[in-house]
Design an enzyme around this catalytic site. Structure first.
Site, short mmCIF file in Angstrom:
data_model
loop_
_atom_site.label_atom_id
_atom_site.label_comp_id
_atom_site.label_asym_id
_atom_site.label_seq_id
_atom_site.Cartn_x
_atom_site.Cartn_y
_atom_site.Cartn_z
CG ASP A 115 -51.59 46.60 -0.58
OD1 ASP A 115 -51.82 47.27 0.42
OD2 ASP A 115 -51.97 45.42 -0.72
CG ASP A 153 -49.08 43.33 8.07
OD1 ASP A 153 -50.25 43.52 7.66
OD2 ASP A 153 -48.13 44.07 7.76
#
Length: 273
Positions: free
Chosen positions: A11, A130
């Site tokens: 990330d 998500d």
């Protein structure tokens, strides 16, 4: 049972790998190119790169970082963050990505999944989801967008229904990111994983919550995941990829062996030329 995959995740925010808890309070984990080279050489089956604030900041993905990472790895590379058009996806594939992950853009424009799959093939198109639990009388999960710097924006979309629709449109794989479990190291959301894995015909990747060796096995044996993605426990040295593979193999789960360090080939020929 088919061979299962171990997938470290990078990330990236402001050019650095970061990791938080439930998408908040990020802390530094290192240089993305160096970490990519490390995982390439130490048994990872695949690697995922997310430019986590590209959608929120409404900008393009960090092309220079993706290109440098692609030069360092000889394992499949998935790239996501800020990809909004077929041309954006083509640019990433030409830069060396094997697959692209689309999340916010797919929710805003579901036809992008079909257009991309028609251009590049289903195997290149990953749906990133998500997801957060919706608290009510029944257990449900809601898809969120723009999650790079927090829990994101609610969509009102049911995660299972969205997964089924995305596969019909052409998604060849789904990464299920549990916002509730992310960074907690308390285990994957097994109920969510099983619900999505049992509903679709494409591979499902577990993401969010890896904390123990048992949590990886649970994602596969109980959640029916085809691959397990993790970040914190690898970045900060709690476990090595080889530790996870050895444990899963001891549980009877088929794994690719950890090879000797792999040196990237300058003529690996990935992408679109």
């Amino acid at each position: 049972m088919l061979t299962k995959r171990i997938v470290p995740c990078l990330d990236v925010k402001a050019g650095r790998v970061v990791k938080g808890v439930q998408f908040l309070n990020h802390r530094d984990a290192g240089d993305p190119v160096e970490l990519a080279a490390h995982y390439n050489s130490h048994g990872a089956d695949e690697l995922v790169f997310y430019d986590i604030t590209a959608s929120t900041e409404e900008r393009s993905i960090m092309l220079d970082v993706v290109t440098k990472i692609a030069e360092q790895v000889f394992i499949p590379l998935t790239v996501g963050g800020g990809l909004r058009t077929v041309q954006d996806i083509k640019t990433m594939l030409k830069a060396g990505a094997d697959k692209v992950s689309i999340n916010t853009a797919a929710v805003l424009n579901p036809n992008l999944i079909q257009e991309a799959a028609d251009h590049f093939g289903n195997q290149c198109i990953v749906l990133g989801m998500d997801v957060r639990r919706a608290h009510g009388g029944l257990v449900t999960w809601e898809v969120r967008t723009h999650t790079g710097d927090g829990v994101g924006r609610p969509t009102g979309m049911d995660a299972i229904e969205w997964a089924i629709r995305a596969v019909k449109l052409g998604a060849g794989e789904i990464v299920v990111n549990s916002i509730d479990a992310d960074g907690t190291e308390k285990g994957y959301d097994l109920e969510l994983l099983k619900a999505i894995s049992d509903a679709v015909s494409v591979p499902v990747v577990a993401s969010g919550g890896a904390g123990s060796l048992e949590s990886f096995a649970d994602a596969i044996l109980i959640g029916h995941a085809d691959a397990v993605l993790a970040a914190s426990i690898f970045h900060y040295g709690k476990y090595k990829v080889s530790d996870v593979k050895q444990y899963l193999a001891s549980r009877g789960i088929p794994m690719r062996p950890v090879q000797s360090p792999t040196i990237p080939s300058p003529t690996k020929g990935r992408g679109l030329g």
